[in-house]
Scaffold this active site. Structure first.
Site, PDB file in Angstrom:
ATOM      1  N   CYS A 346      -2.917  35.806  33.189  1.00  0.00           N
ATOM      2  CA  CYS A 346      -1.640  35.923  33.883  1.00  0.00           C
ATOM      3  C   CYS A 346      -0.968  37.259  33.605  1.00  0.00           C
ATOM      4  O   CYS A 346       0.092  37.312  32.949  1.00  0.00           O
ATOM      5  CB  CYS A 346      -0.734  34.766  33.487  1.00  0.00           C
ATOM      6  SG  CYS A 346      -1.525  33.196  33.801  1.00  0.00           S
ATOM      7  N   GLU A 347      -1.598  38.341  34.010  1.00  0.00           N
ATOM      8  CA  GLU A 347      -1.046  39.693  33.897  1.00  0.00           C
ATOM      9  C   GLU A 347      -1.630  40.504  35.042  1.00  0.00           C
ATOM     10  O   GLU A 347      -2.835  40.425  35.292  1.00  0.00           O
ATOM     11  CB  GLU A 347      -1.517  40.379  32.600  1.00  0.00           C
ATOM     12  CG  GLU A 347      -1.133  39.668  31.349  1.00  0.00           C
ATOM     13  CD  GLU A 347      -0.423  40.585  30.361  1.00  0.00           C
ATOM     14  OE1 GLU A 347       0.009  41.688  30.751  1.00  0.00           O
ATOM     15  OE2 GLU A 347      -0.321  40.164  29.207  1.00  0.00           O
ATOM     16  N   TYR A 375     -16.698  49.043  22.109  1.00  0.00           N
ATOM     17  CA  TYR A 375     -15.277  48.735  22.283  1.00  0.00           C
ATOM     18  C   TYR A 375     -15.086  47.629  23.329  1.00  0.00           C
ATOM     19  O   TYR A 375     -14.122  47.632  24.091  1.00  0.00           O
ATOM     20  CB  TYR A 375     -14.484  50.014  22.625  1.00  0.00           C
ATOM     21  CG  TYR A 375     -14.754  51.106  21.600  1.00  0.00           C
ATOM     22  CD1 TYR A 375     -14.237  50.995  20.317  1.00  0.00           C
ATOM     23  CD2 TYR A 375     -15.584  52.194  21.888  1.00  0.00           C
ATOM     24  CE1 TYR A 375     -14.517  51.954  19.353  1.00  0.00           C
ATOM     25  CE2 TYR A 375     -15.869  53.151  20.928  1.00  0.00           C
ATOM     26  CZ  TYR A 375     -15.333  53.025  19.657  1.00  0.00           C
ATOM     27  OH  TYR A 375     -15.629  53.968  18.716  1.00  0.00           O
TER      28      TYR A 375
HETATM   29  C1  LIG Z   1     -13.917  55.820  16.193  1.00  0.00           C
HETATM   30  C2  LIG Z   1     -14.517  56.688  15.171  1.00  0.00           C
HETATM   31  C3  LIG Z   1     -15.861  57.065  15.255  1.00  0.00           C
HETATM   32  C4  LIG Z   1     -16.750  56.680  16.415  1.00  0.00           C
HETATM   33  O1  LIG Z   1     -16.367  57.260  17.618  1.00  0.00           O
HETATM   34  P1  LIG Z   1     -17.288  57.132  18.907  1.00  0.00           P
HETATM   35  O2  LIG Z   1     -16.534  57.815  19.968  1.00  0.00           O
HETATM   36  O3  LIG Z   1     -17.477  55.686  19.187  1.00  0.00           O
HETATM   37  O4  LIG Z   1     -18.581  57.817  18.610  1.00  0.00           O
HETATM   38  C5  LIG Z   1     -16.393  57.814  14.237  1.00  0.00           C
HETATM   39  N1  LIG Z   1     -15.631  58.202  13.174  1.00  0.00           N
HETATM   40  C6  LIG Z   1     -14.340  57.865  13.056  1.00  0.00           C
HETATM   41  C7  LIG Z   1     -13.576  58.303  11.876  1.00  0.00           C
HETATM   42  C8  LIG Z   1     -13.735  57.105  14.053  1.00  0.00           C
HETATM   43  O5  LIG Z   1     -12.449  56.777  13.941  1.00  0.00           O
END
Ligand SMILES: *Cc1c(COP(=O)(O)O)cnc(C)c1O
Length: 421
Positions: A346-347, A375
């Site tokens: 509901c958004e 992600y």
């Molecule tokens: C999020 C992050 C990564 C990984 O980033 P990607 O874009 O998924 O490769 C690596 N090191 C640190 C410190 C992060 O915060």
């Protein structure tokens, strides 16, 4: 390249038809390809040859234990950003000496956990954190190997929510202040300086910002060595972007990235650490969903699917694009239609795509969101009391559920009603 291909008109993960998984598991679900994860890890490791190196998978992009075990068994280290992720890495059998601990807000409890369990290094992001770590390590009678995460003030030219290397971002220590903080670190009990860390952002589609940052790291290495510090490791973070559309994008390949690292830093004789997340996991996963209804709006057609923003938040959070493909391959020249692809939450933000041209779909049809391995599941929630989306791992011609869908009974039991109500 990934291992999601049509065979006999059916979308497969490796040799398993996604329809067969849907039948066994129900929708929505995430599915990962072991061959793709393996291939991506090896691309990085090979790209850094012959430099001494350690590829540390960024767990935050995809943290299922089965995936961590797969990568850990190949020799991968892990980049963790919380005590929980540290415990995941250990539970997957990754030894402490292959785990690096990143993040701006490590608590004393988390420091203690990693120090006693074994850790390759802490990537320290501030002076207060350095003091806390020194206290905790000293109190435990242990030594904390550290790098300082420097903020090189370069523009990563990526989405503002995932750029981390500009001076206005919360991450790291300004590179201009680095020598001063390294001098402090060298005097602190319980602290052992081993190198430098930098991570400027995520989903970078150009090598230039990396190169600018790494050049600054090279200069800093020479300065710190002249100041008497031992700099034997350079942690270059993650951030290499992936193609989210099949058509026009062509981000740099790990091989080019590796060549650039050798060019800018190879002469320093350091062990190179990198922390890729998205490039290893992103295109190794898909989210599979089913059409619930096709709803005719006044000026558009809505495809209402059984996945929603709680299962895959990237479109509503970052305005991210995911290719959406039917599980049954469209015949050449098949009729196309524009759809707004939406979930049941509901958004209004629960929208995956607007006026997306797709082959004509009907109630009950299955579709897949590509490039959803990174992600995706890790950011899922149970908003609207929608059960946490399950995960499946495919290897060759077999698959396993690596996180089952919780039952409603399990979900309801997590809440407790106090006796005074
Ligand atoms: C999020 C992050 C990564 C990984 O980033 P990607 O874009 O998924 O490769 C690596 N090191 C640190 C410190 C992060 O915060």
């Amino acid at each position: 390249m990934d291992h999601f291909l049509y065979k006999d008109g059916q979308l497969h993960a490796e040799d398993v038809a996604l329809e067969d998984i849907a039948e066994a598991v129900g929708t929505p679900f995430y599915v990962y390809s072991a061959a793709t994860l393996t291939r991506h890890y090896k691309l990085f490791s090979e790209a850094l040859q012959p430099l001494p190196h350690q590829v540390c998978f960024a767990i935050k992009s995809l943290s299922n234990l089965a995936v961590l075990k797969l990568l850990g068994d190949l020799g991968a280290g892990m980049d963790v950003v919380s005590g929980g992720e540290y415990l995941r890495a250990k539970a997957a059998g990754v030894p402490g000496e292959r785990i690096v601990f990143s993040g701006v807000g490590k608590t004393r409890e988390e420091m203690k956990l990693a120090l006693t369990g074994g850790i390759r290094q802490f990537n320290v992001e501030s002076e207060p954190e350095l003091h806390a770590l020194s206290e905790v390590a000293h109190w435990l009678g242990l030594t904390a190997p550290i790098t300082l995460r420097v903020n090189p003030d370069v523009d990563a030219k990526t989405h503002e929510k995932i750029a981390t290397g500009k001076k206005e971002n919360k991450f790291g220590i300004p590179i201009s202040k680095a020598r001063e903080v390294y001098a402090q670190a060298a005097r602190m009990p319980g602290i052992q300086v081993v190198g430098i860390d930098v991570h400027i952002g995520s989903q970078l589609t150009d090598l230039a910002p990396f190169e600018a940052a790494f050049q600054k790291v090279a200069e800093l290495t020479e300065q710190l060595r002249a100041d008497g510090h031992t700099i034997s490791r350079l942690d270059l973070g993650g951030g290499l972007g992936i193609p989210y559309t099949r058509s026009n994008e062509a981000p740099p390949l790990p091989l080019d990235y590796g060549a650039m690292i050798k060019r800018t830093l190879g002469h320093l004789g350091c062990e190179i650490e990198i922390e890729p997340g998205r490039l290893i996991s992103g295109n190794a996963g898909m989210l599979v969903s089913q059409v619930i209804y096709v709803k005719e709006g006044e000026d558009r057609t809505f495809l209402i699917v059984d996945a929603a923003m709680n299962d895959l938040v990237r479109p509503s959070m970052y305005g991210a694009h995911h290719d959406i493909v039917p599980i049954v391959e469209a015949a050449p020249g098949a009729e196309m239609q524009d759809y707004d692809v939406v979930g049941p939450v509901c958004e209004t933000g629960d929208t995956f795509a607007k006026s997306r041209a797709m082959t004509v779909l009907h109630e009950g049809d299955l579709l897949a969101f590509r490039s959803a391995g990174a992600y995706g599941a890790v950011m899922a929630s149970e908003y609207n009391t929608r059960p946490l989306v399950p995960e499946v791992l495919v290897q060759g011609d077999h698959f396993a559920v690596i996180r089952p869908r919780p039952s409603f009974d399990e979900i309801l039991k997590r809440d407790t009603i106090p006796s005074w109500l």
